[in-house]
Design a protein around this motif. Structure first.
Motif, PDB file in Angstrom:
ATOM      1  N   ILE A  62       0.840  -1.279  -0.173  1.00 18.53           N
ATOM      2  CA  ILE A  62      -0.032  -0.067   0.018  1.00 18.53           C
ATOM      3  C   ILE A  62       0.840   1.042  -0.044  1.00 18.53           C
ATOM      4  O   ILE A  62       1.870   1.236   0.553  1.00 18.53           O
ATOM      5  N   ALA A  63       0.519   2.168  -0.657  1.00 19.78           N
ATOM      6  CA  ALA A  63       1.319   3.500  -0.819  1.00 19.78           C
ATOM      7  C   ALA A  63       0.627   4.382   0.128  1.00 19.78           C
ATOM      8  O   ALA A  63      -0.436   4.878  -0.094  1.00 19.78           O
ATOM      9  N   ARG A  64       1.186   4.893   1.184  1.00 24.92           N
ATOM     10  CA  ARG A  64       0.746   5.692   2.301  1.00 24.92           C
ATOM     11  C   ARG A  64       1.806   6.915   2.567  1.00 24.92           C
ATOM     12  O   ARG A  64       2.826   6.525   2.604  1.00 24.92           O
ATOM     13  N   TRP A  65       1.284   8.021   2.777  1.00 23.12           N
ATOM     14  CA  TRP A  65       2.021   9.155   2.969  1.00 23.12           C
ATOM     15  C   TRP A  65       1.771   9.796   4.458  1.00 23.12           C
ATOM     16  O   TRP A  65       2.833  10.363   5.105  1.00 23.12           O
ATOM     17  N   THR A 100       2.883   0.028  -5.869  1.00 25.76           N
ATOM     18  CA  THR A 100       1.595   0.523  -5.800  1.00 25.76           C
ATOM     19  C   THR A 100       2.010   2.282  -6.085  1.00 25.76           C
ATOM     20  O   THR A 100       2.710   2.916  -5.266  1.00 25.76           O
ATOM     21  N   VAL A 101       1.446   2.611  -7.174  1.00 26.71           N
ATOM     22  CA  VAL A 101       1.777   3.955  -7.560  1.00 26.71           C
ATOM     23  C   VAL A 101       0.418   4.912  -7.770  1.00 26.71           C
ATOM     24  O   VAL A 101      -0.331   4.454  -8.344  1.00 26.71           O
ATOM     25  N   ASN A 106       2.899  11.071  -8.986  1.00 27.89           N
ATOM     26  CA  ASN A 106       4.180  10.606  -9.579  1.00 27.89           C
ATOM     27  C   ASN A 106       4.046  10.599 -11.257  1.00 27.89           C
ATOM     28  O   ASN A 106       3.055  10.364 -11.875  1.00 27.89           O
ATOM     29  N   HIS A 107       5.279  11.119 -11.812  1.00 24.34           N
ATOM     30  CA  HIS A 107       5.310  11.662 -13.163  1.00 24.34           C
ATOM     31  C   HIS A 107       5.320  10.205 -13.891  1.00 24.34           C
ATOM     32  O   HIS A 107       6.024   9.360 -13.626  1.00 24.34           O
ATOM     33  N   ASN A 129       0.470  -1.607  -9.618  1.00 22.80           N
ATOM     34  CA  ASN A 129      -0.724  -1.337  -9.115  1.00 22.80           C
ATOM     35  C   ASN A 129      -1.121   0.067  -9.051  1.00 22.80           C
ATOM     36  O   ASN A 129      -0.446   0.742  -8.663  1.00 22.80           O
ATOM     37  N   VAL A 130      -2.114   0.477 -10.132  1.00 26.12           N
ATOM     38  CA  VAL A 130      -2.358   1.921 -10.279  1.00 26.12           C
ATOM     39  C   VAL A 130      -3.414   2.362  -9.606  1.00 26.12           C
ATOM     40  O   VAL A 130      -4.501   1.702  -9.190  1.00 26.12           O
ATOM     41  N   VAL A 131      -3.037   3.531  -8.473  1.00 24.76           N
ATOM     42  CA  VAL A 131      -4.193   4.466  -7.857  1.00 24.76           C
ATOM     43  C   VAL A 131      -4.614   5.799  -8.245  1.00 24.76           C
ATOM     44  O   VAL A 131      -3.398   6.537  -8.154  1.00 24.76           O
ATOM     45  N   CYS A 132      -5.565   5.720  -8.691  1.00 23.39           N
ATOM     46  CA  CYS A 132      -5.841   7.137  -9.192  1.00 23.39           C
ATOM     47  C   CYS A 132      -6.233   8.136  -8.080  1.00 23.39           C
ATOM     48  O   CYS A 132      -6.555   9.395  -8.202  1.00 23.39           O
TER      49      CYS A 132
END
Length: 383
Positions: A62-65, A100-101, A106-107, A129-132
């Motif tokens: 999971i991409a989490r900030w 996961t991006v 991200n460009h 894994n594409v996350v919009c």
């Protein structure tokens, strides 16, 4: 060029399995227990090698900030997904590892090269894994608000993905004149080994499912009611039948596992970690943010499955004896799912029992084939 079936995501197993969210503090269990998952690099390396040696198909981060607050600040400590995936690809032999991006953070030219580099490292085992986008506080933490409404976010995501796909096909520089991207003399070498990688996308809304049907190899959706899931999957497959694809769309879900020798042990432990010791403030923050900004779960169901969020971030419960867990996986397959992610309170400690007891039961049911590493096709080799 290697055959696409060299990637384990495209093997013959009727039900695919992978780990989810091991790069995040707590994994998927929103609990205050001291033994909850510690997402250190050392633990992630051990987790990945256990999954690799057991023949699981994939690792999905999971991409989490920023975290969700509460006593544990659930998901406040997260290993970044592309560097995590690249390192694990170098440390494993068979398993597919995804990055996961978030499209808005991200460009696409940078992502195209990152994923191609991952694929080189893993000899054809990288995945995307594409996350919009949906989590408004994360956008604010990065200096802005959600940049587009739900429909526009997917329009942006489509152009973002189209740029990446073209970069992976073209050998020479090209110009791109789109609505969101203006690129001049752009290119990205090297390419992934097969000119693409397996694509994951989670989808709940109609826009999300249209995006996933057009672009993804594997669509993730929640499994709250299996009767409801069966109808949804039939609709998605009918929708996908009208799209030219390199292979049929597979529908996956996510699950949490509590597997013990007796059902009472499993149920007692689930109650202990997910009810008596839940981080309820974090749970309620997750549900509130998803209700306000996301379409991953049906909104009429969010509060009804609050207990599932504390146990496994809303995943499908696989709780009980090895036979119970195998039965649950069989029910998911019967509903139309082609696989599921797995999460545990502690991946490295809890998975070996699942490996030794549940995997053989799935093989006996014909849902998975035995994994024999010595005889397995090496990553990147032609079939």
């Amino acid at each position: 060029m290697a055959d696409i079936k060299a990637n384990r995501m495209f093997n013959n197993n009727k039900f695919k399995l992978g780990f989810f969210a091991a790069n995040c503090s707590g994994g998927m269990a929103v609990t205050q227990l001291a033994e909850r998952w510690d997402n250190s690099w050392e633990n992630n390396l051990k987790m990945a090698q256990l999954a690799d040696e057991a023949g699981l198909e994939f690792l999905l981060p999971i991409a989490r900030w920023i975290g969700y607050g509460g006593a544990t600040n659930f998901h406040g400590n997260v290993l970044e997904t592309t560097t995590w995936a690249a390192a694990l690809l170098a440390a494993t032999r068979y398993i597919s590892v995804f990055s996961t991006v978030h499209t808005s953070f991200n460009h696409p030219v940078v992502v195209a090269k990152q994923l191609a580099t991952m694929d080189q490292i893993g000899q054809g085992r990288a995945g995307l894994n594409v996350v919009c986008g949906w989590n408004r506080p994360e956008y604010e933490a990065l200096g802005g608000d959600l940049p587009y409404d739900h429909v526009s976010r997917y329009a942006y995501g489509q152009e973002w993905f189209d740029v990446i796909q073209k970069l992976w096909q073209e050998e020479k520089p090209f110009d791109w004149e789109g609505h969101y991207f203006k690129l001049k003399e752009t290119y990205s070498l090297p390419h992934p080994l097969r000119k693409s990688v397996p694509i994951f996308n989670a989808a709940g809304s109609s826009e999300g499912r249209e995006f996933a049907v057009r672009n993804a190899d594997f669509l993730f959706t929640s499994a709250i009611s299996l009767a409801r899931s069966e109808q949804e999957i039939a609709g998605i497959k009918k929708q996908a039948a009208n799209v030219i694809r390199r292979h049929p769309l597979d529908i996956l879900t996510f699950s949490y596992v509590v597997c013990c020798p007796t059902r009472s042990e499993a149920e007692e432990y689930q109650h202990y970690y997910s009810q008596q010791h839940a981080d309820w403030a974090a749970v309620d923050n997750i549900i509130r943010l998803m209700f306000e900004n996301a379409e991953s779960f049906p909104k009429d169901q969010l509060q009804l499955i609050r207990d599932r969020f504390s146990a496994g971030h809303g995943g499908f419960p696989l709780v009980g004896t090895p036979d119970d867990v195998a039965d649950g996986i069989a029910r998911l397959h019967q509903a139309g799912f082609s696989g599921s992610t797995l999460s545990f309170v502690n991946y490295a400690q809890d998975f070996p029992y699942f490996r030794d007891e549940v995997l053989p039961r799935l093989e006996a049911r014909g849902l998975r084939e035995p994994f024999r590493p010595d005889a397995a096709q090496r990553p990147g080799e032609a079939a």
